[in-house]
Design a protein around this motif. Structure first.
Motif, PDB file in Angstrom:
ATOM      1  N   PRO A  37       0.826  -1.218   0.000  1.00 55.39           N
ATOM      2  CA  PRO A  37       0.000   0.000   0.000  1.00 55.39           C
ATOM      3  C   PRO A  37       0.856   1.262   0.000  1.00 55.39           C
ATOM      4  O   PRO A  37       2.068   1.211   0.237  1.00 55.39           O
ATOM      5  N   ASP A  38       0.222   2.388  -0.255  1.00 55.73           N
ATOM      6  CA  ASP A  38       0.933   3.665  -0.237  1.00 55.73           C
ATOM      7  C   ASP A  38       1.289   4.103   1.180  1.00 55.73           C
ATOM      8  O   ASP A  38       2.232   4.862   1.395  1.00 55.73           O
ATOM      9  N   LYS A  39       0.507   3.649   2.142  1.00 55.31           N
ATOM     10  CA  LYS A  39       0.784   3.995   3.535  1.00 55.31           C
ATOM     11  C   LYS A  39       0.271   2.866   4.428  1.00 55.31           C
ATOM     12  O   LYS A  39      -0.493   2.008   3.991  1.00 55.31           O
ATOM     13  N   GLY A  40       0.717   2.897   5.681  1.00 49.98           N
ATOM     14  CA  GLY A  40       0.298   1.876   6.626  1.00 49.98           C
ATOM     15  C   GLY A  40       1.475   1.090   7.176  1.00 49.98           C
ATOM     16  O   GLY A  40       2.610   1.212   6.700  1.00 49.98           O
ATOM     17  N   LEU A  41       1.193   0.299   8.198  1.00 54.01           N
ATOM     18  CA  LEU A  41       2.213  -0.537   8.830  1.00 54.01           C
ATOM     19  C   LEU A  41       2.163  -1.925   8.207  1.00 54.01           C
ATOM     20  O   LEU A  41       1.134  -2.596   8.246  1.00 54.01           O
ATOM     21  N   VAL A  42       3.273  -2.343   7.634  1.00 60.07           N
ATOM     22  CA  VAL A  42       3.373  -3.659   7.000  1.00 60.07           C
ATOM     23  C   VAL A  42       4.402  -4.490   7.760  1.00 60.07           C
ATOM     24  O   VAL A  42       5.552  -4.073   7.931  1.00 60.07           O
ATOM     25  N   GLY A  43       3.983  -5.652   8.220  1.00 58.39           N
ATOM     26  CA  GLY A  43       4.892  -6.569   8.900  1.00 58.39           C
ATOM     27  C   GLY A  43       5.388  -7.621   7.924  1.00 58.39           C
ATOM     28  O   GLY A  43       4.600  -8.212   7.188  1.00 58.39           O
ATOM     29  N   ILE A  44       6.689  -7.843   7.914  1.00 54.20           N
ATOM     30  CA  ILE A  44       7.289  -8.889   7.088  1.00 54.20           C
ATOM     31  C   ILE A  44       7.941  -9.886   8.034  1.00 54.20           C
ATOM     32  O   ILE A  44       8.906  -9.549   8.736  1.00 54.20           O
TER      33      ILE A  44
ATOM     34  N   GLU B 263       8.502  -2.961  27.372  1.00 57.31           N
ATOM     35  CA  GLU B 263       7.915  -1.629  27.524  1.00 57.31           C
ATOM     36  C   GLU B 263       8.396  -0.679  26.434  1.00 57.31           C
ATOM     37  O   GLU B 263       7.607   0.041  25.813  1.00 57.31           O
ATOM     38  N   ASN B 264       9.707  -0.694  26.195  1.00 57.95           N
ATOM     39  CA  ASN B 264      10.254   0.215  25.198  1.00 57.95           C
ATOM     40  C   ASN B 264       9.939  -0.246  23.773  1.00 57.95           C
ATOM     41  O   ASN B 264       9.796   0.572  22.875  1.00 57.95           O
ATOM     42  N   ALA B 265       9.819  -1.558  23.580  1.00 57.03           N
ATOM     43  CA  ALA B 265       9.418  -2.076  22.270  1.00 57.03           C
ATOM     44  C   ALA B 265       8.020  -1.576  21.935  1.00 57.03           C
ATOM     45  O   ALA B 265       7.746  -1.161  20.800  1.00 57.03           O
ATOM     46  N   PHE B 266       7.137  -1.587  22.929  1.00 62.23           N
ATOM     47  CA  PHE B 266       5.771  -1.102  22.739  1.00 62.23           C
ATOM     48  C   PHE B 266       5.782   0.386  22.412  1.00 62.23           C
ATOM     49  O   PHE B 266       5.058   0.848  21.514  1.00 62.23           O
ATOM     50  N   LEU B 267       6.621   1.149  23.105  1.00 61.60           N
ATOM     51  CA  LEU B 267       6.719   2.595  22.878  1.00 61.60           C
ATOM     52  C   LEU B 267       7.181   2.889  21.450  1.00 61.60           C
ATOM     53  O   LEU B 267       6.610   3.738  20.756  1.00 61.60           O
ATOM     54  N   VAL B 268       8.196   2.163  21.008  1.00 59.00           N
ATOM     55  CA  VAL B 268       8.718   2.358  19.657  1.00 59.00           C
ATOM     56  C   VAL B 268       7.680   1.980  18.610  1.00 59.00           C
ATOM     57  O   VAL B 268       7.478   2.688  17.624  1.00 59.00           O
ATOM     58  N   MET B 269       6.992   0.858  18.818  1.00 61.04           N
ATOM     59  CA  MET B 269       5.996   0.425  17.842  1.00 61.04           C
ATOM     60  C   MET B 269       4.811   1.398  17.778  1.00 61.04           C
ATOM     61  O   MET B 269       4.265   1.639  16.704  1.00 61.04           O
ATOM     62  N   GLU B 270       4.447   1.971  18.902  1.00 63.14           N
ATOM     63  CA  GLU B 270       3.382   2.970  18.896  1.00 63.14           C
ATOM     64  C   GLU B 270       3.792   4.176  18.051  1.00 63.14           C
ATOM     65  O   GLU B 270       2.984   4.741  17.316  1.00 63.14           O
ATOM     66  N   ARG B 271       5.061   4.568  18.158  1.00 67.48           N
ATOM     67  CA  ARG B 271       5.561   5.701  17.360  1.00 67.48           C
ATOM     68  C   ARG B 271       5.587   5.342  15.874  1.00 67.48           C
ATOM     69  O   ARG B 271       5.232   6.161  15.020  1.00 67.48           O
ATOM     70  N   LEU B 272       5.988   4.114  15.547  1.00 66.47           N
ATOM     71  CA  LEU B 272       6.014   3.680  14.151  1.00 66.47           C
ATOM     72  C   LEU B 272       4.594   3.587  13.573  1.00 66.47           C
ATOM     73  O   LEU B 272       4.362   3.924  12.413  1.00 66.47           O
ATOM     74  N   LYS B 273       3.645   3.133  14.404  1.00 71.10           N
ATOM     75  CA  LYS B 273       2.246   3.066  13.942  1.00 71.10           C
ATOM     76  C   LYS B 273       1.707   4.459  13.654  1.00 71.10           C
ATOM     77  O   LYS B 273       0.981   4.675  12.685  1.00 71.10           O
ATOM     78  N   GLU B 274       2.063   5.406  14.510  1.00 70.89           N
ATOM     79  CA  GLU B 274       1.640   6.791  14.301  1.00 70.89           C
ATOM     80  C   GLU B 274       2.233   7.325  12.993  1.00 70.89           C
ATOM     81  O   GLU B 274       1.545   7.977  12.198  1.00 70.89           O
ATOM     82  N   TYR B 275       3.504   7.017  12.787  1.00 71.03           N
ATOM     83  CA  TYR B 275       4.194   7.454  11.575  1.00 71.03           C
ATOM     84  C   TYR B 275       3.546   6.842  10.335  1.00 71.03           C
ATOM     85  O   TYR B 275       3.461   7.464   9.279  1.00 71.03           O
ATOM     86  N   ALA B 276       3.065   5.604  10.474  1.00 73.18           N
ATOM     87  CA  ALA B 276       2.497   4.862   9.348  1.00 73.18           C
ATOM     88  C   ALA B 276       1.111   5.356   8.940  1.00 73.18           C
ATOM     89  O   ALA B 276       0.573   4.901   7.926  1.00 73.18           O
ATOM     90  N   LYS B 277       0.542   6.267   9.695  1.00 70.23           N
ATOM     91  CA  LYS B 277      -0.777   6.793   9.313  1.00 70.23           C
ATOM     92  C   LYS B 277      -0.714   7.560   7.998  1.00 70.23           C
ATOM     93  O   LYS B 277      -1.686   7.607   7.256  1.00 70.23           O
ATOM     94  N   ASP B 278       0.433   8.168   7.713  1.00 67.08           N
ATOM     95  CA  ASP B 278       0.584   8.971   6.500  1.00 67.08           C
ATOM     96  C   ASP B 278       1.677   8.450   5.567  1.00 67.08           C
ATOM     97  O   ASP B 278       1.858   8.978   4.479  1.00 67.08           O
ATOM     98  N   ARG B 279       2.408   7.421   6.014  1.00 62.69           N
ATOM     99  CA  ARG B 279       3.534   6.920   5.224  1.00 62.69           C
ATOM    100  C   ARG B 279       3.565   5.403   5.283  1.00 62.69           C
ATOM    101  O   ARG B 279       2.822   4.790   6.039  1.00 62.69           O
ATOM    102  N   LEU B 280       4.445   4.810   4.501  1.00 59.71           N
ATOM    103  CA  LEU B 280       4.580   3.356   4.501  1.00 59.71           C
ATOM    104  C   LEU B 280       5.725   2.950   5.426  1.00 59.71           C
ATOM    105  O   LEU B 280       6.846   3.443   5.283  1.00 59.71           O
ATOM    106  N   VAL B 281       5.429   2.095   6.379  1.00 59.66           N
ATOM    107  CA  VAL B 281       6.444   1.578   7.300  1.00 59.66           C
ATOM    108  C   VAL B 281       6.484   0.065   7.161  1.00 59.66           C
ATOM    109  O   VAL B 281       5.489  -0.627   7.391  1.00 59.66           O
ATOM    110  N   LEU B 282       7.629  -0.470   6.765  1.00 59.22           N
ATOM    111  CA  LEU B 282       7.813  -1.917   6.648  1.00 59.22           C
ATOM    112  C   LEU B 282       8.689  -2.396   7.788  1.00 59.22           C
ATOM    113  O   LEU B 282       9.836  -1.948   7.925  1.00 59.22           O
ATOM    114  N   VAL B 283       8.144  -3.276   8.602  1.00 64.95           N
ATOM    115  CA  VAL B 283       8.861  -3.789   9.768  1.00 64.95           C
ATOM    116  C   VAL B 283       9.187  -5.266   9.565  1.00 64.95           C
ATOM    117  O   VAL B 283       8.283  -6.093   9.439  1.00 64.95           O
ATOM    118  N   ILE B 284      10.460  -5.567   9.503  1.00 64.26           N
ATOM    119  CA  ILE B 284      10.919  -6.951   9.400  1.00 64.26           C
ATOM    120  C   ILE B 284      11.162  -7.459  10.812  1.00 64.26           C
ATOM    121  O   ILE B 284      11.860  -6.820  11.599  1.00 64.26           O
TER     122      ILE B 284
END
Length: 224
Positions: free
Chosen positions: A30-37, A174-195
């Protein structure tokens, strides 16, 4: 935004027994969103990221980005994409030891230094670094803290695509959750691919691509 067409990567081409890191992968992102690989070690996850981001060239097949083939773009075009449109978080942090956390985060910034430092500080604090740690050099930071600096650095130029290879591997829950929340927020307008190997951090991803032995075994899309 991205489409893979029969994307194949073969290592040891000159040997009798060739190693397929990617086997005729076909998928549209997709053009934006959180993609897990996801997939086991050696399944081709990182190679997929490297070929999509122009860090490696496919043996055959094609990667289409915004309607344009990346197979024959010039080195200058590749550098422009990696500087202005792509952001990277690698398994290793690749921080510069003699620079502070704040300076490491701004090293590749394309905006004036004063603006970059303000932006970097905001990003670092948002993903869990303390204000007192901003001027620490990498040797004074934990593995998790260094990873957060690497993530902030990747976001500095507001890339349209953020490639994150095991971004939470060195973080506690705890910090993994914090980072993923930030990446999810970022993915609202952009494409984030997480391996990742950790399915729990991408449980609510917009799209999940499962890879096994160099092939895509399953693609699932939220709500589909």
């Amino acid at each position: 935004m991205f489409e893979l067409k029969d994307a194949t990567m073969i290592y040891d081409m000159d040997k009798e027994e060739k190693v397929y890191a990617m086997k005729s992968m076909n998928v549209t992102f997709p053009d934006k969103g959180l993609v897990g690989i996801i997939g086991p070690s050696g399944s081709g996850k990182s190679t997929l990221m490297y070929t999509m981001s122009t860090l490696k060239k496919l043996t055959s097949g094609d990667v289409i980005y915004n309607g344009k083939s990346l197979s024959n773009v010039t080195e200058g075009d590749k550098q422009h994409l990696r500087r202005y449109e792509f952001g990277f978080v690698f398994q290793r942090h690749y921080l510069i030891n003699y620079m502070t956390a704040l300076d490491n985060a701004t090293i590749a910034s394309t905006i004036p230094v004063s603006e970059a430092k303000k932006k970097a500080e905001k990003l670092l604090l948002e993903i869990g670094l303390k204000k007192s740690e901003l001027n620490h050099r990498p040797t004074k930071l934990s593995g998790g803290q260094r990873q957060r600096v690497a993530i902030a650095r990747a976001m500095m130029n507001d890339p349209k695509v953020l490639f994150a290879d095991e971004p939470t591997a060195s973080l506690d829950h705890e910090n993994a959750f914090l980072v993923m929340e930030r990446l999810k927020e970022y993915a609202k307008d952009r494409l984030v691919l997480v391996i990742t190997h950790d399915t729990s951090i991408i449980s609510d991803a917009d799209m999940i691509v499962k890879i096994w032995d160099g092939s895509i075994s399953e693609v699932s899309v939220k709500g589909a």
